[in-house]
Design a protein around this motif. Structure first.
Motif, short mmCIF file in Angstrom:
data_model
loop_
_atom_site.label_atom_id
_atom_site.label_comp_id
_atom_site.label_asym_id
_atom_site.label_seq_id
_atom_site.Cartn_x
_atom_site.Cartn_y
_atom_site.Cartn_z
N GLN A 49 6.00 -9.92 -5.70
CA GLN A 49 6.15 -10.20 -4.27
C GLN A 49 5.83 -8.96 -3.44
N ALA A 50 6.33 -7.80 -3.90
CA ALA A 50 6.06 -6.55 -3.19
C ALA A 50 4.57 -6.22 -3.23
N ALA A 51 3.95 -6.41 -4.38
CA ALA A 51 2.53 -6.11 -4.53
C ALA A 51 1.68 -6.99 -3.61
N THR A 52 2.04 -8.25 -3.51
CA THR A 52 1.31 -9.19 -2.63
C THR A 52 1.39 -8.74 -1.18
N MET A 53 2.56 -8.30 -0.76
CA MET A 53 2.74 -7.80 0.61
C MET A 53 1.90 -6.56 0.84
N ILE A 54 1.89 -5.66 -0.14
CA ILE A 54 1.15 -4.40 -0.01
C ILE A 54 -0.36 -4.64 0.07
N VAL A 55 -0.86 -5.56 -0.74
CA VAL A 55 -2.30 -5.85 -0.76
C VAL A 55 -2.77 -6.32 0.62
N LYS A 56 -1.94 -7.06 1.31
CA LYS A 56 -2.30 -7.61 2.62
C LYS A 56 -2.16 -6.59 3.74
N SER A 57 -1.60 -5.43 3.44
CA SER A 57 -1.37 -4.41 4.46
C SER A 57 -2.53 -3.43 4.56
N GLY A 63 -6.28 3.27 -5.86
CA GLY A 63 -7.13 2.62 -4.87
C GLY A 63 -6.47 2.16 -3.59
N LYS A 64 -5.15 2.28 -3.47
CA LYS A 64 -4.47 1.89 -2.23
C LYS A 64 -4.01 3.15 -1.51
N PHE A 65 -4.80 3.60 -0.54
CA PHE A 65 -4.47 4.85 0.14
C PHE A 65 -3.08 4.76 0.78
N SER A 66 -2.26 5.76 0.50
CA SER A 66 -0.87 5.77 0.97
C SER A 66 -0.52 7.15 1.49
N LEU A 108 0.51 0.71 13.09
CA LEU A 108 1.49 0.05 12.23
C LEU A 108 1.49 -1.47 12.35
N HIS A 109 0.51 -2.04 13.06
CA HIS A 109 0.54 -3.48 13.28
C HIS A 109 0.41 -4.27 11.98
N ASN A 110 -0.20 -3.68 10.96
CA ASN A 110 -0.29 -4.35 9.66
C ASN A 110 0.00 -3.34 8.56
N SER A 111 1.21 -2.80 8.59
CA SER A 111 1.59 -1.76 7.62
C SER A 111 2.81 -2.19 6.83
N THR A 112 2.97 -1.55 5.69
CA THR A 112 4.15 -1.74 4.86
C THR A 112 4.76 -0.38 4.56
N THR A 113 6.07 -0.29 4.66
CA THR A 113 6.78 0.94 4.33
C THR A 113 7.60 0.72 3.07
N ILE A 114 7.47 1.64 2.12
CA ILE A 114 8.30 1.60 0.91
C ILE A 114 9.35 2.69 1.03
N ALA A 115 10.61 2.28 1.07
CA ALA A 115 11.73 3.22 1.21
C ALA A 115 12.46 3.36 -0.11
N GLY A 160 6.84 -2.63 13.99
CA GLY A 160 6.19 -3.76 13.33
C GLY A 160 5.89 -3.61 11.85
N SER A 161 6.32 -2.52 11.24
CA SER A 161 6.05 -2.34 9.81
C SER A 161 6.96 -3.22 8.96
N LYS A 162 6.39 -3.81 7.92
CA LYS A 162 7.20 -4.55 6.95
C LYS A 162 7.86 -3.53 6.02
#
Length: 241
Positions: A103-111, A137-140, A155-162, A183-185
């Motif tokens: 689920q987390a990976a799916t959200m990240i791919v779309k960000s 391959g996923k610049f972070s 941040l309109h289409n971003s994901t934050t991992i805490a 607006g970050s997920k």
């Protein structure tokens, strides 16, 4: 037990007494006042004055307080990493961890943007996570400064991992609130799902290991966090192909 303020009031004889007690605490708790006076070459009145400065009415009360202090300061046995790993496998890997990672990976791919935050050892792993995801391959980016200006158009289409062990770190909570407002997920990786950080996240991945402390330092194993980060990054890479 011996605060810096109290130590500063010791005269020369009391300082030598203090030095002996620090080096021989286990012996002192079983000594008579006369025995201590003999080995430290001070008078019993000096010892009693020393005890009063520590808010003890006499040498007996001082020994009781010293014994309690030693018991509280006794070092706990540190668990082996094999124990921590076994605990993680038994409590977490046999659950629905794989589904949460997908689920987390799916959200990240779309960000478009991926941000990592954390404090202390969690901050170190957040920085590692940003590099690991970028390598696959996923610049972070890892944001260390809680006061860095945050602009919504990035941040309109971003994901934050805490990352947070207990999920209650004030710095991380404040940072997450700021990012959510823009607006970050939010995806959080914590030691339990009932913490504040877990509750304000869109997705929480919990790993459930026994929290462990050594003196005043939290030494809870970070093996589960590394596993979750790497598995999620690999899943993101797979979904991006």
């Amino acid at each position: 037990m011996f605060s810096s303020e109290i130590i500063a009031t010791f005269n020369e004889l009391e300082t030598s007494l203090y030095d002996y007690i620090c080096k021989n605490s286990e012996k002192v708790i079983y000594m008579r006042i006369r025995d201590l006076a003999d080995v430290t070459h001070v008078s019993t009145s000096t010892i009693l004055r020393f005890c009063r400065k520590l808010k003890c009415e006499g040498f007996t009360e001082f020994k009781v307080k010293l014994k309690l202090y030693l018991d509280e300061s006794e070092e706990r046995n540190i668990k082996s990493t094999q124990y921590s790993l076994s605990e993680f496998v038994e409590r977490t890997l046999k659950g629905n961890l794989d589904e949460a990672i997908k689920q987390a990976a799916t959200m990240i791919v779309k960000s478009d943007n991926l941000i990592f935050i954390g404090s202390g050892s969690s901050g170190i792993l957040a920085e590692y996570g940003a590099r690991y995801f970028s390598s696959l391959g996923k610049f972070s980016m890892y944001v260390k400064d809680p006061y860095i200006p945050i602009h919504a158009n990035y941040l309109h289409n971003s994901t934050t991992i805490a990352l947070s062990v207990n999920g209650e770190n004030g710095f991380t909570i404040a940072h997450l609130n700021q990012l959510k407002e823009k607006g970050s997920k939010i995806i959080s990786i914590t030691n339990n799902k009932h913490s504040t950080i877990a509750k304000i996240s869109d997705i929480n991945i919990s790993y459930y290991v026994t929290e462990e402390w050594y003196k005043n330092s939290n030494i809870t194993t970070q093996i589960p966090v590394v596993y979750i980060l790497e598995e999620t990054a690999r899943e993101v890479n797979k979904l991006s192909e």
